[in-house]
Motif scaffolding. Structure first.
Motif, short mmCIF file in Angstrom:
data_model
loop_
_atom_site.label_atom_id
_atom_site.label_comp_id
_atom_site.label_asym_id
_atom_site.label_seq_id
_atom_site.Cartn_x
_atom_site.Cartn_y
_atom_site.Cartn_z
N CYS A 95 0.90 -1.45 0.08
CA CYS A 95 0.05 -0.30 0.15
C CYS A 95 0.50 1.28 0.06
O CYS A 95 1.85 0.83 0.74
N HIS A 97 -0.62 4.11 0.50
CA HIS A 97 -0.92 5.05 2.07
C HIS A 97 -0.32 6.88 1.33
O HIS A 97 0.10 8.20 2.04
N CYS A 98 -1.71 6.83 0.46
CA CYS A 98 -2.22 7.87 -0.43
C CYS A 98 -1.90 9.46 0.17
O CYS A 98 -3.21 8.43 1.92
N PRO A 101 -6.24 9.41 0.36
CA PRO A 101 -6.32 7.67 -0.17
C PRO A 101 -7.83 7.87 -1.13
O PRO A 101 -8.43 8.20 -0.37
N CYS A 103 -9.18 4.71 -2.11
CA CYS A 103 -9.88 3.70 -0.77
C CYS A 103 -10.29 4.70 -0.27
O CYS A 103 -12.15 4.08 0.26
N LYS A 114 -7.59 7.68 6.75
CA LYS A 114 -6.41 7.46 6.62
C LYS A 114 -6.41 8.54 8.67
O LYS A 114 -6.89 9.25 8.62
N VAL A 120 -2.87 4.45 6.51
CA VAL A 120 -4.36 3.85 6.00
C VAL A 120 -4.58 2.34 6.23
O VAL A 120 -4.13 2.09 5.95
N CYS A 137 -8.67 2.11 -5.35
CA CYS A 137 -7.51 2.25 -5.00
C CYS A 137 -6.68 1.99 -6.86
O CYS A 137 -7.01 1.20 -7.92
N CYS A 216 1.69 10.44 -1.50
CA CYS A 216 1.60 9.36 -1.15
C CYS A 216 2.26 9.46 -0.30
O CYS A 216 3.64 9.91 0.17
#
Ligand code: SF4
Ligand code: SF4
Length: 276
Positions: A95, A97-98, A101, A103, A114, A120, A137, A216
């Motif tokens: 992942c 971990h934007c 995110p 998602c 988040k 995340v 995603c 990210c």
């Protein structure tokens, strides 16, 4: 139709259906924790994969098998080998971990979330099992336990429980090459820029994850263009919530209206019955 077009179409369709326009998803400006992956240092030992499996109680990876792999319910991170111009390059995937995110923005009940620290995470007690996070995603990360009676969404959570105790993620300490550096995202971008500046012939002048998908937590350095290393090319720099926000708010409104609609329908049917 790609994911972005799908989300846009869904947003327009549902936005039109309920006649509203979405509000902006809140933009996180906090200084998140992140990780810098210097792929030029990685030797493909996969100690990070092994450590990840141990920390997350997953089956041990088969270190003898070097076929390209995707993350799965049993492997939250994978290290893949790329052969480019007689050079072997190893790339760890998990992942990203934007910062904003996709998602989490697609999740109607905030099960995908988040944290203020950066990871995340998935909160099973809130999840409806709709799997919108998987569709949203851009890096194809969340995976669903299809064969379980109590299925969970599974992915790297950046060892959030360890971070809360002041420990680093399991993969970092396991790396013998310091190919992984843990720190705040701002520090890591500075380190990455300095490495490129001091070694302009060693690195492509691009920090993957600095701007992709709106930024990210996981950042990458490499000696060849990232598209040659399996990184998605069509991610763009727009935060994905910009695409999903109208979809989110439209569907959220439908969820809000749904109980009233059902009560109204029930009453109407009852009246019909009484009239019979
Ligand atoms: S990479 Fe995918 S699962 Fe991970 S935070 Fe970004 S959108 Fe969510
Ligand atoms: S532990 Fe470090 S060197 Fe080994 S595969 Fe992972 S990132 Fe590469």
């Amino acid at each position: 139709m790609n994911r972005r077009e799908f989300l846009k179409t869904g947003a327009i369709g549902l936005g039109g259906l309920v006649g509203i326009k979405g509000k902006a998803y809140p933009c996180e400006t906090k200084e998140f924790y992140g990780m810098l992956v210097d792929t030029t240092l990685c030797i493909g030992c996969r100690s990070c994969e092994k450590a990840c499996s141990e920390v997350n109680h997953l089956p041990a990876p088969n270190l003898g098998d070097d076929k390209p792999r995707q993350t799965s319910i049993d492997a939250f991170t994978v290290v893949n080998k790329f052969k480019i111009d007689n050079q072997e390059i190893f790339v760890k995937k998990q992942c990203m971990h934007c910062n904003q995110p996709a998602c989490a923005s697609a999740c109607l009940v905030k099960a995908m979330f988040k944290t203020k620290e950066g990871p995340v995470i998935w909160r099973g007690n809130k999840c409806l099992g709709c799997r919108y996070c998987m569709i949203a995603c851009p890096f194809d990360i969340p995976k669903f336990e299809y064969n379980s009676l109590n299925p969970k969404i599974r992915k790297c959570e950046f060892c959030f429980e360890r971070l809360k105790k002041g420990e680093k993620p399991g993969c970092v300490d396991a790396c013998p090459m310091e190919a992984l550096i843990f720190g705040t995202r701002r520090e890591l971008i500075e380190i990455a820029k300095e490495r490129i500046y001091k070694n302009p012939d060693k690195y492509v002048h691009h920090i993957y994850g600095e701007r992709e998908a709106g930024g990210c937590g996981w950042l990458y350095l490499a000696s060849v263009p990232f598209e040659k290393l399996g990184f998605p090319e069509n991610v763009g720099e727009t935060p994905y919530p910009e695409y999903t926000k109208e979809f989110l708010y439209s569907v959220a409104l439908i969820f809000l209206l749904w109980p009233s609609f059902l009560i109204g329908l029930h009453k109407a049917l009852k009246k019909e019955d009484e009239g019979d």
